[in-house]
Design a protein around this motif. Sequence first.
Motif, PDB file in Angstrom:
ATOM      1  N   THR A  22       0.649   4.053  -2.749  1.00 31.73           N
ATOM      2  CA  THR A  22       0.281   5.415  -2.332  1.00 31.73           C
ATOM      3  C   THR A  22       1.293   6.434  -2.830  1.00 31.73           C
ATOM      4  O   THR A  22       0.936   7.511  -3.282  1.00 31.73           O
ATOM      5  CB  THR A  22       0.222   5.487  -0.792  1.00 31.73           C
ATOM      6  N   ASN A  23       2.568   6.065  -2.762  1.00 31.82           N
ATOM      7  CA  ASN A  23       3.623   7.020  -3.108  1.00 31.82           C
ATOM      8  C   ASN A  23       4.193   6.782  -4.501  1.00 31.82           C
ATOM      9  O   ASN A  23       5.224   7.362  -4.855  1.00 31.82           O
ATOM     10  CB  ASN A  23       4.734   6.947  -2.055  1.00 31.82           C
ATOM     11  N   LYS A  24       3.505   5.884  -5.286  1.00 34.33           N
ATOM     12  CA  LYS A  24       3.945   5.629  -6.658  1.00 34.33           C
ATOM     13  C   LYS A  24       5.426   5.266  -6.731  1.00 34.33           C
ATOM     14  O   LYS A  24       6.157   5.737  -7.593  1.00 34.33           O
ATOM     15  CB  LYS A  24       3.674   6.856  -7.538  1.00 34.33           C
TER      16      LYS A  24
ATOM     17  N   ARG B 240       0.846  -1.209   0.000  1.00 38.19           N
ATOM     18  CA  ARG B 240       0.000   0.000   0.000  1.00 38.19           C
ATOM     19  C   ARG B 240       0.878   1.254   0.000  1.00 38.19           C
ATOM     20  O   ARG B 240       0.603   2.223  -0.706  1.00 38.19           O
ATOM     21  CB  ARG B 240      -0.930  -0.030   1.219  1.00 38.19           C
ATOM     22  N   TYR B 241       1.986   1.203   0.753  1.00 38.56           N
ATOM     23  CA  TYR B 241       2.916   2.346   0.809  1.00 38.56           C
ATOM     24  C   TYR B 241       3.511   2.622  -0.570  1.00 38.56           C
ATOM     25  O   TYR B 241       3.543   3.774  -1.019  1.00 38.56           O
ATOM     26  CB  TYR B 241       4.021   2.063   1.830  1.00 38.56           C
TER      27      TYR B 241
ATOM     28  N   PHE C 218      -3.529  -2.110  -5.682  1.00 37.40           N
ATOM     29  CA  PHE C 218      -3.765  -0.770  -5.119  1.00 37.40           C
ATOM     30  C   PHE C 218      -3.611   0.322  -6.166  1.00 37.40           C
ATOM     31  O   PHE C 218      -3.790   1.496  -5.870  1.00 37.40           O
ATOM     32  CB  PHE C 218      -2.786  -0.498  -3.968  1.00 37.40           C
ATOM     33  N   ASP C 219      -3.247  -0.062  -7.383  1.00 34.61           N
ATOM     34  CA  ASP C 219      -2.988   0.942  -8.405  1.00 34.61           C
ATOM     35  C   ASP C 219      -4.223   1.121  -9.280  1.00 34.61           C
ATOM     36  O   ASP C 219      -4.818   0.139  -9.730  1.00 34.61           O
ATOM     37  CB  ASP C 219      -1.796   0.514  -9.276  1.00 34.61           C
ATOM     38  N   PRO C 220      -4.630   2.370  -9.527  1.00 29.74           N
ATOM     39  CA  PRO C 220      -5.854   2.624 -10.317  1.00 29.74           C
ATOM     40  C   PRO C 220      -5.800   1.911 -11.663  1.00 29.74           C
ATOM     41  O   PRO C 220      -6.803   1.379 -12.124  1.00 29.74           O
ATOM     42  CB  PRO C 220      -5.863   4.143 -10.481  1.00 29.74           C
TER      43      PRO C 220
END
Lengths: 465, 465
Positions: free
Chosen positions: A135-137, A131-132, A331-333
Amino acid sequence: MQRLGPWSREAWAALALQLLRPPRAPCAGFAEARLKTQLESDKEKSSFVIKTPKGTRDLGPQQMIIREKILTAVISCFKRHGAKGLDTPAFELKEVLMEKYGEDSRLIYELKDQGGELLALRYDLTVPFARYLATNKIKKMKCYHIGKVWRRESPSITQGRYREFCQCDFDIAGHFDPMIPDAECLKIIYEILNALQLGDFLIKMSWKDVRQEMVGKIGLAPEVADCIGVYIQQHGGVSLVEQLLQDPKLSQNKQALEGLGDLKLLFEYLTLFGITEKISFDLSLARGLDYYTGVIYEAVLLQTPARQGEEPLGVGSVAAGGRYDGLVGMFDPKGRKVPCVGLSIGVERIFSIVEQRMEATEKIQVTETQVLVAAAQKNFLKERMKLIAELWDAGIKAEMLYKKNPSFLTQLHYCEETGIPLVAIIGEQELKDGVIKLRSVASREEVDIKREYIVTEIQRRMSES
Amino acid sequence: MQRLGPWSREAWAALALQLLRPPRAPCAGFAEARLKTQLESDKEKSSFVIKTPKGTRDLGPQQMIIREKILTAVISCFKRHGAKGLDTPAFELKEVLMEKYGEDSRLIYELKDQGGELLALRYDLTVPFARYLATNKIKKMKCYHIGKVWRRESPSITQGRYREFCQCDFDIAGHFDPMIPDAECLKIIYEILNALQLGDFLIKMSWKDVRQEMVGKIGLAPEVADCIGVYIQQHGGVSLVEQLLQDPKLSQNKQALEGLGDLKLLFEYLTLFGITEKISFDLSLARGLDYYTGVIYEAVLLQTPARQGEEPLGVGSVAAGGRYDGLVGMFDPKGRKVPCVGLSIGVERIFSIVEQRMEATEKIQVTETQVLVAAAQKNFLKERMKLIAELWDAGIKAEMLYKKNPSFLTQLHYCEETGIPLVAIIGEQELKDGVIKLRSVASREEVDIKREYIVTEIQRRMSES
């Protein structure tokens, strides 16, 4: 990382002891006051006792020393391999943890809906790490991640498995050439188990997953895969590939040969790292968690040191890991994948073994205090306070008793109990002569040191010992 | 320990920046998949985004380095004062946390009732410490306790105050002569704030509590107490007691004089510790939490270093503590009291200040890697792996790129980005000559080192730097 494998009854018996020690006192008065709440709340109908929640424990000073030793060894290995540090919150949005653990999801602790976001305690450190990254790509990272995780294990099933425990994870994220990071993960497990001197160990790779890759992805005939399985059991992994290449059934199956390429690579790398003798395949082992996408591995101790007059703890899993190439993409769109491979060290398991050994061999000193500031006569509190402040300001680890007039014997006993090596003694004579009497607790030797040299003298003695 | 006092808008603006950096990506695709759950669950009607829960944050590698620096300074001070380590579970039985925090109890995170015990996340480290003492019937202990605590702060009120944050507590439990442990707690706050070099600070004691003791317990006339209050504002605490003893109103009030004895003692001890110039009384400060039983204290920074072109963070509370003599007794069936005094260091607050300074001054190196194992030509992966394994086994912190054939430039760039000082280079010539080319990234000097001496040479250079 997945929860480490089941422990032997002995292991859990030993831990249960620890968990129960020291005994918890039933608090009658308090219980009455809480009785109503109790009956309403506690579905287990147990009368309320002041204790830690089921499956959790406090770590007292002695246990903290042991955990510090273990974590120091683990972290220094992670840093030796160039890992960066990471920390994530204890809870995540419930959605983040959903559909990551399959069956085990029921073991996730959810927070009460008190308005706002729906939250759950993290179940491992792998999903928060993924997730980290999302979130931070972040597309590339080598890091370590140490913290507590929580699982609502049912005691009846798990015979006392902890519901709160500490994990030490090392993960490599990014698109790299095959099997190079994977090999390093296995090397790290090898180094850590060596460093902790837990006895002989074996790192087992899950054959079921290898077979699945061969049959499912590469289209190898099941019976061929099974032949290989049998073969592996006999000869182990190292010379596996060479043999397979000579196998008539296989050599006709170009795909299979390609598919075996990764396994070949891995064992070549493990050979260069000099750890193949500790690697073997396990027919029973298979992925525990949904997010693994390749071969998983698990490190087990072959025998563990036993307490005198006790059964040895038996074989147990102390580390585990594997590849999870799909998790970050969840978690990636746009579902962009970041391939990851990692490992998790099972601190609790190692803890109980190290604790046993330390209890057996050494007396654990729980403080680092170097000197006790003591008085030989009454009414020297102020002198003690002035001196100890000087020592503290000089960076010396010093204690004094919090009594106005402790007896000299009490002060000496305190040093012996707690393992303080030096006593700085003030009395009328010392005050008159402008000296401090420095006593070695072990040898009982006493020397008068000029007041202005006391700091340097203590520092000198500490640097020697 | 009580939650540290309110921060300035500037402080929170600065932290908000940090909290938001790096920006979180909205995950459209994922959001759709979750939409239904969303509408059912998320009362805040915000579309689901992969992020940390409100009021929490990840600590990335740079932030981890800073936190490590702070915790190292804090822990070394705690150990210098002879404290033992302690760890308690993240959650406690709900009953344990009930009726300890007064109004603030509504900010406690409760766990969902999934059967079994009713649980809640710890709100501070003080109540778990008291519970630990009661559970184990410990009557005397000096220990430190570091961990995360959780509070459902309402962002609207607190302008972004964290809901998960780290506390560093030091506590002294036991029956001792008055004010001796209390003075040490204040000394510890003084030492830590000095060590962290956060700029000028002041430790404020709550006058309201002193007044309450005088009027409520000792029966001093309110107007007299107020005179004293005014006096203290003018002259501070040090010479307070001498003056009071000469006060005609007081000298007639024997009880009051006795009542002032403790305050007199405390200031005598603080004088011996040489920290009185940092101690003052605060008319506005008062106990935040139910469990405090005496004077509380709070350390504030008088000014904090500012980022270029930014407002200084302003005054803020970075440590707090006090005496809580009744808390342990609340957990004891017979209500037996264990007097306690302690302090809590506010890591988050200190963190933001240290982070600002470090960002302003130094480039933070997030790994400790000493050498990169690199190749000058293609097809040297196996040579690199053999060498790096040797270095790891010798305890050298080494990295290599996970590509079969990374370009030499890429490898050098990696060293410059991450601050790796040395490169161990293998190529055809080196292989033929049986040497490794050792390159200093800073000076670009290259020397050929005989393969068998490479480990000792790297160790030598590291010990020098």
